[in-house]
Design an enzyme around this catalytic site. Structure first.
Site, short mmCIF file in Angstrom:
data_model
loop_
_atom_site.label_atom_id
_atom_site.label_comp_id
_atom_site.label_asym_id
_atom_site.label_seq_id
_atom_site.Cartn_x
_atom_site.Cartn_y
_atom_site.Cartn_z
N TYR A 1 0.79 -1.23 0.00
CA TYR A 1 0.00 0.00 0.00
C TYR A 1 0.83 1.28 0.00
O TYR A 1 0.26 2.37 -0.11
CB TYR A 1 -0.95 0.01 1.21
CG TYR A 1 -1.88 -1.18 1.22
CD1 TYR A 1 -2.92 -1.28 0.29
CD2 TYR A 1 -1.72 -2.22 2.13
CE1 TYR A 1 -3.76 -2.37 0.29
CE2 TYR A 1 -2.57 -3.31 2.14
CZ TYR A 1 -3.58 -3.39 1.21
OH TYR A 1 -4.42 -4.47 1.20
N HIS B 1 -8.90 1.11 -5.62
CA HIS B 1 -8.06 0.20 -4.83
C HIS B 1 -6.61 0.57 -5.08
O HIS B 1 -6.20 0.72 -6.24
CB HIS B 1 -8.31 -1.26 -5.20
CG HIS B 1 -9.72 -1.68 -4.94
ND1 HIS B 1 -10.16 -1.99 -3.68
CD2 HIS B 1 -10.79 -1.79 -5.77
CE1 HIS B 1 -11.45 -2.29 -3.74
NE2 HIS B 1 -11.85 -2.17 -4.99
N ARG C 1 -9.90 -11.74 -3.41
CA ARG C 1 -9.92 -10.30 -3.68
C ARG C 1 -10.34 -9.98 -5.12
O ARG C 1 -10.51 -8.81 -5.46
CB ARG C 1 -8.55 -9.69 -3.41
CG ARG C 1 -8.13 -9.76 -1.97
CD ARG C 1 -6.82 -9.02 -1.74
NE ARG C 1 -6.22 -9.34 -0.47
CZ ARG C 1 -6.54 -8.78 0.70
NH1 ARG C 1 -7.47 -7.85 0.75
NH2 ARG C 1 -5.93 -9.16 1.81
#
Length: 154
Positions: A25, A105, A116
């Site tokens: 991330y 995302h 996912r």
């Protein structure tokens, strides 16, 4: 000219951005992302403002979406986090308020675990952005600004 509103929604665990799995991330915090988006938006247009909300609770996210129906929100940018993959209630809330939304995302969910790969929101979203890192938020906001400029008067 009335000021338009874009609502930025972030779901569970996104309050941990910057420290949670930075190899996936990145190192930007949610606060820095929100600040950067606000600055970027003001450079694009003075007629659109950004409202931000993050929660780890599905019900709180749904309540905020319902509130958007009456608070003048014109578009929604949402990173639903894990709610993407199982929340029919979130899907129903987003379709129920009839506000265009962009699903974002940070990671490319299709390169990750099988669970996912399914989104309960994508087929209802105006656009889906994934795998662009935090730049995906900026792309979504930019899309919303263009959409709001082109949107016919009601």
């Amino acid at each position: 000219m009335a000021v338009k509103k874009i609502l930025l929604l972030n779901g569970p665990n996104l309050n941990l951005l910057g420290t949670r799995e930075p190899h996936i991330y990145g190192y930007d915090t949610l606060a820095s992302i929100e600040s950067s988006l606000t600055t970027y938006l003001s450079s694009l247009t003075p007629s659109v403002t950004l409202l931000s909300f993050q929660t780890n609770w599905e019900g709180a996210l749904i309540d905020r979406i319902h509130e958007a129906r009456t608070d003048g929100t014109d578009a929604i940018v949402i990173n639903p986090g894990a709610f993407t993959h199982y929340s029919i209630a979130l899907r129903d809330a987003l379709t129920g308020v009839d506000i265009p939304f962009v699903e974002v995302h940070i990671s490319n969910v299709h390169k990750r675990e099988e669970f996912r790969h399914k989104s309960f929101l994508s087929d209802k979203a105006e656009a889906v952005i994934c795998g662009l890192g935090v730049y995906g938020y900026r792309a979504a906001v930019e899309w919303c600004v263009g959409y709001l400029k082109e949107k016919p008067k009601a």
